[in-house]
Write a protein that holds these residues in place. Structure first.
Motif, PDB file in Angstrom:
ATOM      1  N   ARG A  34      -0.278  10.252   0.380  1.00 48.27           N
ATOM      2  CA  ARG A  34      -1.562  10.410  -0.310  1.00 48.27           C
ATOM      3  C   ARG A  34      -2.010  11.867  -0.285  1.00 48.27           C
ATOM      4  NH1 ARG A  34      -4.741   4.821   0.808  1.00 48.27           N
ATOM      5  NH2 ARG A  34      -2.882   3.547   1.099  1.00 48.27           N
ATOM      6  N   GLN A  35      -2.921  12.208  -1.190  1.00 49.89           N
ATOM      7  CA  GLN A  35      -3.420  13.580  -1.243  1.00 49.89           C
ATOM      8  C   GLN A  35      -4.523  13.743  -0.199  1.00 49.89           C
ATOM      9  OE1 GLN A  35      -4.508  14.701  -5.261  1.00 49.89           O
ATOM     10  NE2 GLN A  35      -2.709  13.636  -6.061  1.00 49.89           N
ATOM     11  N   LEU A  36      -4.117  14.189   0.975  1.00 48.64           N
ATOM     12  CA  LEU A  36      -5.051  14.395   2.088  1.00 48.64           C
ATOM     13  C   LEU A  36      -4.882  15.820   2.606  1.00 48.64           C
ATOM     14  CD1 LEU A  36      -4.297  10.986   3.831  1.00 48.64           C
ATOM     15  CD2 LEU A  36      -6.451  11.591   2.724  1.00 48.64           C
ATOM     16  N   PRO A  37      -5.929  16.403   3.200  1.00 43.36           N
ATOM     17  CA  PRO A  37      -5.809  17.770   3.714  1.00 43.36           C
ATOM     18  C   PRO A  37      -4.715  17.864   4.766  1.00 43.36           C
ATOM     19  CG  PRO A  37      -8.091  17.004   3.805  1.00 43.36           C
ATOM     20  CD  PRO A  37      -7.251  15.826   3.453  1.00 43.36           C
ATOM     21  N   PHE A  63      -5.341  16.693   8.253  1.00 44.87           N
ATOM     22  CA  PHE A  63      -5.368  15.254   8.536  1.00 44.87           C
ATOM     23  C   PHE A  63      -4.206  14.862   9.452  1.00 44.87           C
ATOM     24  CE2 PHE A  63      -4.776  10.736   7.690  1.00 44.87           C
ATOM     25  CZ  PHE A  63      -6.084  10.277   7.638  1.00 44.87           C
ATOM     26  N   TRP A  64      -3.135  15.669   9.417  1.00 50.16           N
ATOM     27  CA  TRP A  64      -1.939  15.347  10.207  1.00 50.16           C
ATOM     28  C   TRP A  64      -1.784  16.239  11.426  1.00 50.16           C
ATOM     29  CZ3 TRP A  64      -0.731  10.810   8.849  1.00 50.16           C
ATOM     30  CH2 TRP A  64      -0.934  10.400   7.524  1.00 50.16           C
ATOM     31  N   GLN A  81       0.831  -1.199   0.000  1.00 51.08           N
ATOM     32  CA  GLN A  81       0.000   0.000   0.000  1.00 51.08           C
ATOM     33  C   GLN A  81       0.863   1.246   0.000  1.00 51.08           C
ATOM     34  OE1 GLN A  81      -2.872   0.091   3.108  1.00 51.08           O
ATOM     35  NE2 GLN A  81      -4.163  -1.396   2.116  1.00 51.08           N
ATOM     36  N   VAL A  82       0.316   2.306  -0.592  1.00 49.85           N
ATOM     37  CA  VAL A  82       0.971   3.608  -0.534  1.00 49.85           C
ATOM     38  C   VAL A  82       0.824   4.122   0.896  1.00 49.85           C
ATOM     39  CG1 VAL A  82       0.927   5.977  -1.424  1.00 49.85           C
ATOM     40  CG2 VAL A  82       0.342   4.056  -2.929  1.00 49.85           C
ATOM     41  N   PRO A  83       1.939   4.553   1.549  1.00 51.79           N
ATOM     42  CA  PRO A  83       1.801   5.082   2.911  1.00 51.79           C
ATOM     43  C   PRO A  83       0.847   6.277   2.923  1.00 51.79           C
ATOM     44  CG  PRO A  83       4.113   4.791   2.311  1.00 51.79           C
ATOM     45  CD  PRO A  83       3.310   4.566   1.077  1.00 51.79           C
ATOM     46  N   MET A  84       0.114   6.440   4.027  1.00 51.83           N
ATOM     47  CA  MET A  84      -0.860   7.531   4.131  1.00 51.83           C
ATOM     48  C   MET A  84      -0.199   8.887   3.885  1.00 51.83           C
ATOM     49  SD  MET A  84      -3.897   6.366   4.597  1.00 51.83           S
ATOM     50  CE  MET A  84      -5.059   7.361   5.537  1.00 51.83           C
ATOM     51  N   ARG A  85       1.035   9.058   4.352  1.00 50.41           N
ATOM     52  CA  ARG A  85       1.745  10.339   4.212  1.00 50.41           C
ATOM     53  C   ARG A  85       1.931  10.741   2.755  1.00 50.41           C
ATOM     54  NH1 ARG A  85       2.518  13.932   8.532  1.00 50.41           N
ATOM     55  NH2 ARG A  85       2.493  12.717  10.427  1.00 50.41           N
TER      56      ARG A  85
END
Lengths: 221, 24
Positions: free
Chosen positions: B11-14, B17-18, B5-9
């Motif tokens: 991915r295109q997230l707002p 989110f972090w 899987q692509v790590p969450m970091r």
């Protein structure tokens, strides 16, 4: 005003959601530790809409041969889909009793009808992944409410929390949590229509102030 | 076979989110 500003579709609104550990301190008082908590909010029209997340960014975190996030979203309605990022509060309590873990969730029907709903929790990674509950509406103060009150957490979740607590470093917990997700799906038992679908992801809190969260609308641009 | 899987970091997230919300 709550539509687009809180976890609510045109049919169902979530009022509250929490998972907690409760231990007796003495015969009359309990220590209660909230791992995660979404409290009641009363958004107004002047409040901003929730931020959105492109659902394609998280499809693979919620897979299922049948009824996974992608299939559910394609079926719609799209205004019923949300993502919640929880910062989980680590507990200093030392749980010994399995029956001390509980989940509470309150919803109400935005329509003036007494539906019966299925609430399923799809845990990943877990096999079989689904825990299903049937909830019946109760008429309270002019609304049809669904109150999931002190529902015991499933054994898998309790074991998972125990194992997580024993990891010595936060980054190790976050590494495990990156691959752990829960999909909560509320469907009308009779029509099978999706009323609300909430995708949960987790990280360990670094705050001293308790469990925190962000809520996002899931969209496909 | 397992798919990496692509790590969450990545991915295109707002940005939020972090960012753990601060208590108000």
């Amino acid at each position: 005003p709550w539509q687009g500003r809180s976890i609510a579709s045109s049919k169902l609104r979530m009022l509250e959601f929490s998972a907690f550990l409760e231990q007796p301190q003495d015969p009359e008082t309990f220590n209660k530790h909230l791992f995660v908590h979404i409290g009641q909010s009363n958004p107004s029209y002047s409040d901003p809409y929730l931020e959105s997340v492109d659902i394609r960014q998280i499809y693979d975190k919620f897979p299922e041969k049948k009824g996974g996030l992608k299939e559910l979203f394609d079926k719609g309605p799209h205004n019923a889909f949300f993502l919640v990022k929880f910062w989980v509060k680590n507990s200093t309590l030392n749980p010994l009793l399995f029956n001390s873990f509980h989940l509470e969730s309150h919803f109400y029907s935005c329509k003036a009808q007494s539906d019966t709903v299925h609430v399923s929790y799809i845990l990943r990674p877990h096999n079989p992944p689904q825990v299903m509950k049937t909830e019946y509406a109760r008429f309270e103060n002019g609304r049809y409410m669904f109150r999931i009150h002190r529902s015991p957490l499933c054994e898998y979740m309790i074991n998972f929390i125990h194992k997580l607590k024993h990891l010595p470093e936060k980054y190790m917990m976050n590494s495990v949590l990156e691959n752990f997700t829960i999909l909560q799906v509320v469907t009308n038992r009779d029509t099978l229509e999706t009323l609300l679908c909430v995708a949960y992801v987790f990280e360990v809190s670094t705050s001293e102030h308790g469990a925190q969260h962000h809520i996002y609308r899931l969209v496909k641009d | 076979s397992a798919v990496e899987q692509v790590p969450m970091r990545k991915r295109q997230l707002p940005a939020s989110f972090w960012e753990e919300p601060k208590l108000t």
